[in-house]
Scaffold this motif. Structure first.
Motif, PDB file in Angstrom:
ATOM      1  N   PHE A   1     -30.336 -24.337  34.139  1.00 28.73           N
ATOM      2  CA  PHE A   1     -30.192 -25.060  35.406  1.00 28.73           C
ATOM      3  C   PHE A   1     -30.187 -24.100  36.594  1.00 28.73           C
ATOM      4  O   PHE A   1     -30.691 -24.442  37.676  1.00 28.73           O
ATOM      5  N   ALA A   2     -29.635 -22.896  36.401  1.00 30.72           N
ATOM      6  CA  ALA A   2     -29.671 -21.893  37.469  1.00 30.72           C
ATOM      7  C   ALA A   2     -31.115 -21.484  37.766  1.00 30.72           C
ATOM      8  O   ALA A   2     -31.510 -21.336  38.936  1.00 30.72           O
ATOM      9  N   ARG A   3     -31.892 -21.316  36.709  1.00 28.68           N
ATOM     10  CA  ARG A   3     -33.311 -20.993  36.896  1.00 28.68           C
ATOM     11  C   ARG A   3     -34.006 -22.079  37.708  1.00 28.68           C
ATOM     12  O   ARG A   3     -34.778 -21.797  38.626  1.00 28.68           O
ATOM     13  N   PHE A   4     -33.732 -23.323  37.334  1.00 21.97           N
ATOM     14  CA  PHE A   4     -34.401 -24.439  38.019  1.00 21.97           C
ATOM     15  C   PHE A   4     -34.033 -24.471  39.496  1.00 21.97           C
ATOM     16  O   PHE A   4     -34.922 -24.576  40.365  1.00 21.97           O
TER      17      PHE A   4
ATOM     18  N   TRP B   1     -36.274 -23.945  44.654  1.00 23.32           N
ATOM     19  CA  TRP B   1     -36.126 -23.682  46.087  1.00 23.32           C
ATOM     20  C   TRP B   1     -37.206 -22.710  46.566  1.00 23.32           C
ATOM     21  O   TRP B   1     -37.821 -22.928  47.634  1.00 23.32           O
ATOM     22  N   LEU B   2     -37.459 -21.658  45.789  1.00 23.95           N
ATOM     23  CA  LEU B   2     -38.503 -20.708  46.161  1.00 23.95           C
ATOM     24  C   LEU B   2     -39.884 -21.366  46.129  1.00 23.95           C
ATOM     25  O   LEU B   2     -40.753 -21.051  46.954  1.00 23.95           O
ATOM     26  N   TYR B   3     -40.086 -22.281  45.215  1.00 21.72           N
ATOM     27  CA  TYR B   3     -41.357 -23.020  45.128  1.00 21.72           C
ATOM     28  C   TYR B   3     -41.567 -23.850  46.388  1.00 21.72           C
ATOM     29  O   TYR B   3     -42.660 -23.857  46.965  1.00 21.72           O
ATOM     30  N   ASP B   4     -40.523 -24.549  46.788  1.00 17.27           N
ATOM     31  CA  ASP B   4     -40.637 -25.377  47.994  1.00 17.27           C
ATOM     32  C   ASP B   4     -40.865 -24.535  49.239  1.00 17.27           C
ATOM     33  O   ASP B   4     -41.468 -24.992  50.216  1.00 17.27           O
ATOM     34  N   GLU B   5     -40.378 -23.283  49.211  1.00 13.78           N
ATOM     35  CA  GLU B   5     -40.548 -22.381  50.348  1.00 13.78           C
ATOM     36  C   GLU B   5     -41.847 -21.578  50.277  1.00 13.78           C
ATOM     37  O   GLU B   5     -42.097 -20.713  51.129  1.00 13.78           O
TER      38      GLU B   5
ATOM     39  N   GLN C   1     -42.735 -19.192  48.288  1.00 16.05           N
ATOM     40  CA  GLN C   1     -42.466 -17.768  48.111  1.00 16.05           C
ATOM     41  C   GLN C   1     -42.977 -17.326  46.732  1.00 16.05           C
ATOM     42  O   GLN C   1     -42.211 -17.178  45.779  1.00 16.05           O
ATOM     43  N   VAL C   2     -44.285 -17.103  46.642  1.00 16.85           N
ATOM     44  CA  VAL C   2     -44.894 -16.782  45.360  1.00 16.85           C
ATOM     45  C   VAL C   2     -44.379 -15.455  44.810  1.00 16.85           C
ATOM     46  O   VAL C   2     -44.049 -15.335  43.621  1.00 16.85           O
ATOM     47  N   GLY C   3     -44.299 -14.443  45.672  1.00 12.50           N
ATOM     48  CA  GLY C   3     -43.816 -13.140  45.225  1.00 12.50           C
ATOM     49  C   GLY C   3     -42.384 -13.214  44.708  1.00 12.50           C
ATOM     50  O   GLY C   3     -42.064 -12.663  43.642  1.00 12.50           O
ATOM     51  N   TRP C   4     -41.529 -13.883  45.458  1.00 11.34           N
ATOM     52  CA  TRP C   4     -40.139 -14.016  45.030  1.00 11.34           C
ATOM     53  C   TRP C   4     -40.005 -14.922  43.810  1.00 11.34           C
ATOM     54  O   TRP C   4     -39.055 -14.772  43.026  1.00 11.34           O
TER      55      TRP C   4
END
Length: 254
Positions: A156-159, A164-168, A170-173
């Motif tokens: 769940f932490a991974r998700f 959040w990074l997906y929505d932003e 942030q491919v590198g992150w």
């Protein structure tokens, strides 16, 4: 085989994760995808590069292990990720499958606790060829519940972070999170599982020793009872002979 011997043969956390080579192999397709996409800004080139890396890794694993199953496993996940990236036309789509996969896995681990079949224990005993006698011990089930909950938290932490990074965008992150929240967090969850396994083994060993002591005590009691019965049922021949002689003397006097 005793519990101590089983514990000695338990694989280490690193071995359970596939060793250093396994960690590197699983990371390469992701790294290659991000590097090529960043350097060329060409999504198709990044997809082809990651797939090629997965195929090479799969072949290497197949040659080393003597079976094609590792090759299929190595290509399968990367292939789905690459297909999603191709269909969405966005580099971040490469990580979408893994993001939702974390939700599915986390939910499965959480549900197994509710159903009283904690997956940490079920999977461990299956992979190590052990029986499921641990389910009859409430304390052991509780320990595996704790280990299973740790696994659920990891997924769940991974998700949460990667979504959040997906929505932003942030491919590198996303790549950093994918790798940083992969094996390091898995190591924590595996440590929790090993902790539960060792506690279960110690408890099982104590139960076996108690059962053996009980059997030995019962055998000793049965032996004492048998000797007592023999003493009660077997006549004292010397005493019987003295009685007969006394009767004979009395009759002779008469």
């Amino acid at each position: 085989m005793t519990s101590a011997e089983t514990e000695e043969k338990q694989p280490t956390v690193l071995e359970q994760m596939g060793g250093v080579s396994g960690m590197l192999y699983s990371s390469l397709p992701v790294l290659i995808f991000v590097i090529i996409n960043f350097a060329t800004k060409n999504l198709m080139a990044a997809i082809i590069g990651s797939l090629a890396a997965a195929v090479v890794i799969g072949v290497v694993l197949a040659v080393r292990k003597g079976t094609v199953q590792p090759a299929i496993s190595a290509v399968f996940g990367v292939g789905i990720a690459a297909f999603i990236a191709y269909k969405t036309g966005e580099a971040k789509g490469f990580f979408l499958f893994g993001i939702w996969q974390s939700v599915v896995y986390g939910s499965a681990f959480l549900l197994s606790i509710i159903l009283r079949w904690p997956l940490a224990g079920v999977i461990w005993t299956f992979l190590n060829g052990r029986d499921r006698s641990w389910r009859s011990d409430k304390a052991t089930v509780r320990d595996y519940d704790i280990a299973t909950f740790v696994w659920a938290l990891v997924f769940f932490a991974r998700f949460v972070v990667q979504r959040w990074l997906y929505d932003e965008d942030q491919v590198g992150w996303l790549a950093v999170a994918r790798l940083g929240m992969g094996y390091p967090l898995m190591a924590v969850a595996l440590l929790a599982t090993v902790w539960a396994v060792r506690r279960a083994d110690k408890r099982l060993k104590a139960a076996e020793e108690a059962a053996e002591a009980k059997v030995a005590a019962e055998a000793e009691v049965n032996e004492v009872l048998a000797r007592t019965a023999d003493d009660l049922l077997t006549p004292d021949m010397d005493e019987l002979k003295r009685s007969v002689d006394a009767d004979s003397r009395d009759k002779s006097r008469d």
